[in-house]
Design a protein around this motif. Structure first.
Motif, PDB file in Angstrom:
ATOM      1  N   MET A   1       0.825  -1.191   0.000  1.00 11.08           N
ATOM      2  CA  MET A   1       0.000   0.000   0.000  1.00 11.08           C
ATOM      3  C   MET A   1       0.874   1.261   0.000  1.00 11.08           C
ATOM      4  N   ILE A   2       1.959   1.209   0.751  1.00  8.26           N
ATOM      5  CA  ILE A   2       2.835   2.377   0.821  1.00  8.26           C
ATOM      6  C   ILE A   2       3.476   2.638  -0.540  1.00  8.26           C
ATOM      7  N   ILE A   3       3.946   1.583  -1.178  1.00  8.23           N
ATOM      8  CA  ILE A   3       4.591   1.747  -2.489  1.00  8.23           C
ATOM      9  C   ILE A   3       3.577   2.240  -3.515  1.00  8.23           C
ATOM     10  N   SER A   4       2.396   1.649  -3.508  1.00  8.17           N
ATOM     11  CA  SER A   4       1.351   2.062  -4.448  1.00  8.17           C
ATOM     12  C   SER A   4       0.933   3.512  -4.210  1.00  8.17           C
ATOM     13  N   GLY A   5       0.733   3.875  -2.947  1.00  6.70           N
ATOM     14  CA  GLY A   5       0.341   5.250  -2.618  1.00  6.70           C
ATOM     15  C   GLY A   5       1.403   6.268  -2.977  1.00  6.70           C
ATOM     16  N   THR A   6       2.661   5.914  -2.745  1.00  2.12           N
ATOM     17  CA  THR A   6       3.756   6.818  -3.107  1.00  2.12           C
ATOM     18  C   THR A   6       3.819   7.012  -4.614  1.00  2.12           C
ATOM     19  N   GLY A   7       3.693   5.911  -5.348  1.00  2.00           N
ATOM     20  CA  GLY A   7       3.729   5.998  -6.814  1.00  2.00           C
ATOM     21  C   GLY A   7       2.584   6.814  -7.367  1.00  2.00           C
ATOM     22  N   MET A   8       1.389   6.594  -6.827  1.00  2.00           N
ATOM     23  CA  MET A   8       0.225   7.350  -7.293  1.00  2.00           C
ATOM     24  C   MET A   8       0.352   8.828  -6.916  1.00  2.00           C
ATOM     25  N   GLY A   9       0.864   9.093  -5.731  1.00  2.00           N
ATOM     26  CA  GLY A   9       1.030  10.475  -5.285  1.00  2.00           C
ATOM     27  C   GLY A   9       2.007  11.251  -6.146  1.00  2.00           C
ATOM     28  N   ILE A  10       2.996  10.562  -6.665  1.00  2.00           N
ATOM     29  CA  ILE A  10       3.968  11.215  -7.549  1.00  2.00           C
ATOM     30  C   ILE A  10       3.415  11.331  -8.966  1.00  2.00           C
ATOM     31  N   ALA A  11       2.720  10.297  -9.430  1.00  2.00           N
ATOM     32  CA  ALA A  11       2.303  10.243 -10.825  1.00  2.00           C
ATOM     33  C   ALA A  11       1.079  11.110 -11.135  1.00  2.00           C
ATOM     34  N   MET A  12       0.085  11.133 -10.280  1.00  4.07           N
ATOM     35  CA  MET A  12      -1.172  11.809 -10.606  1.00  4.07           C
ATOM     36  C   MET A  12      -1.023  13.312 -10.859  1.00  4.07           C
ATOM     37  N   PRO A  13      -0.316  14.051 -10.024  1.00  3.64           N
ATOM     38  CA  PRO A  13      -0.149  15.468 -10.357  1.00  3.64           C
ATOM     39  C   PRO A  13       0.629  15.673 -11.662  1.00  3.64           C
ATOM     40  N   THR A  14       1.564  14.775 -11.931  1.00  4.69           N
ATOM     41  CA  THR A  14       2.322  14.868 -13.178  1.00  4.69           C
ATOM     42  C   THR A  14       1.409  14.650 -14.371  1.00  4.69           C
ATOM     43  N   PHE A  15       0.507  13.671 -14.286  1.00  2.83           N
ATOM     44  CA  PHE A  15      -0.440  13.434 -15.372  1.00  2.83           C
ATOM     45  C   PHE A  15      -1.352  14.637 -15.568  1.00  2.83           C
ATOM     46  N   THR A  16      -1.785  15.239 -14.476  1.00  2.51           N
ATOM     47  CA  THR A  16      -2.667  16.408 -14.569  1.00  2.51           C
ATOM     48  C   THR A  16      -1.954  17.562 -15.270  1.00  2.51           C
ATOM     49  N   VAL A  17      -0.722  17.818 -14.900  1.00  2.00           N
ATOM     50  CA  VAL A  17       0.046  18.900 -15.534  1.00  2.00           C
ATOM     51  C   VAL A  17       0.287  18.589 -17.006  1.00  2.00           C
ATOM     52  N   ALA A  18       0.568  17.337 -17.319  1.00  2.00           N
ATOM     53  CA  ALA A  18       0.802  16.958 -18.714  1.00  2.00           C
ATOM     54  C   ALA A  18      -0.440  17.189 -19.568  1.00  2.00           C
ATOM     55  N   VAL A  19      -1.601  16.837 -19.027  1.00  2.00           N
ATOM     56  CA  VAL A  19      -2.853  17.035 -19.765  1.00  2.00           C
ATOM     57  C   VAL A  19      -3.149  18.532 -19.901  1.00  2.00           C
ATOM     58  N   GLN A  20      -2.957  19.287 -18.826  1.00  2.00           N
ATOM     59  CA  GLN A  20      -3.225  20.721 -18.864  1.00  2.00           C
ATOM     60  C   GLN A  20      -2.281  21.447 -19.814  1.00  2.00           C
ATOM     61  N   ASN A  21      -1.104  20.903 -20.016  1.00  2.00           N
ATOM     62  CA  ASN A  21      -0.109  21.525 -20.864  1.00  2.00           C
ATOM     63  C   ASN A  21      -0.471  21.439 -22.345  1.00  2.00           C
ATOM     64  N   THR A  22      -1.410  20.572 -22.691  1.00  2.00           N
ATOM     65  CA  THR A  22      -1.732  20.363 -24.104  1.00  2.00           C
ATOM     66  C   THR A  22      -2.883  21.223 -24.612  1.00  2.00           C
ATOM     67  N   VAL A  23      -3.513  22.012 -23.750  1.00  2.00           N
ATOM     68  CA  VAL A  23      -4.692  22.782 -24.162  1.00  2.00           C
ATOM     69  C   VAL A  23      -4.484  24.269 -23.918  1.00  2.00           C
ATOM     70  N   ARG A  24      -5.427  25.039 -24.479  1.00  2.00           N
ATOM     71  CA  ARG A  24      -5.381  26.481 -24.239  1.00  2.00           C
ATOM     72  C   ARG A  24      -5.840  26.785 -22.820  1.00  2.00           C
ATOM     73  N   ARG A  25      -5.535  27.959 -22.375  1.00  2.00           N
ATOM     74  CA  ARG A  25      -5.867  28.377 -21.010  1.00  2.00           C
ATOM     75  C   ARG A  25      -7.369  28.339 -20.741  1.00  2.00           C
ATOM     76  N   THR A  26      -8.153  28.639 -21.745  1.00  2.00           N
ATOM     77  CA  THR A  26      -9.611  28.682 -21.569  1.00  2.00           C
ATOM     78  C   THR A  26     -10.213  27.289 -21.414  1.00  2.00           C
ATOM     79  N   GLU A  27      -9.474  26.265 -21.745  1.00  2.00           N
ATOM     80  CA  GLU A  27      -9.978  24.891 -21.672  1.00  2.00           C
ATOM     81  C   GLU A  27      -9.437  24.112 -20.474  1.00  2.00           C
ATOM     82  N   LEU A  28      -8.727  24.776 -19.585  1.00  2.00           N
ATOM     83  CA  LEU A  28      -8.091  24.086 -18.453  1.00  2.00           C
ATOM     84  C   LEU A  28      -9.084  23.334 -17.568  1.00  2.00           C
TER      85      LEU A  28
END
Length: 140
Positions: A1-28
């Motif tokens: 659980m600790i390993i899974s939680g640590t991995g998810m905690g690191i990965a999820m914000p990165t995925f969010t930033v990656a997705v937000q980086n591909t669109v215009r500001r009005t579509e965030l």
């Protein structure tokens, strides 16, 4: 659980930033909400698929343990409930072993699917991270 939680905690914000980086500001807001929605739907279907794989495999393993002439369709929950009421029953160790193998089988199939997702992500387009939103107009 600790390993899974640590991995998810690191990965999820990165995925969010990656997705937000591909669109215009009005579509965030739209793209962030869609990303979270599909992540949640994927989790639901992934859990359901894994549970189905584990229970189907367990039911087949339990059917193999039964003597000839026993019913072919087995409900793992009923078997477990009955055996838990009889502590010391030697069949309980067989049931635990069947559970262990079935769960391992479910995780193995999940690992194969995750490997496929990793391979697909290697072919995604590489984009440079936006440093600022000043380059784009706030409204169109």
């Amino acid at each position: 659980m600790i390993i899974s939680g640590t991995g998810m905690g690191i990965a999820m914000p990165t995925f969010t930033v990656a997705v937000q980086n591909t669109v215009r500001r009005t579509e965030l807001g739209t793209v962030t909400a869609a990303s979270h929605l599909f992540r949640s739907i994927g989790g639901v279907f992934g859990s359901a698929l894994t549970g189905n794989i584990v229970l189907t495999d367990l039911s087949h393993r339990l059917a193999d343990l039964l003597p000839p002439g026993a019913p072919a369709k087995i409900d793992p929950g009923q078997v477990l409930g009955r055996l838990m009421q009889m502590p010391g029953d030697p069949r309980l160790s067989l049931l635990k072993h069947a559970f262990s193998l079935s769960i391992t089988h479910g995780f193995f199939i999940g690992a194969i699917l995750l490997t496929g997702g990793l391979m697909a992500s290697l072919f995604l387009e590489d984009r440079e991270l936006k440093a600022r939103w000043d380059d784009q107009p706030a409204m169109e």
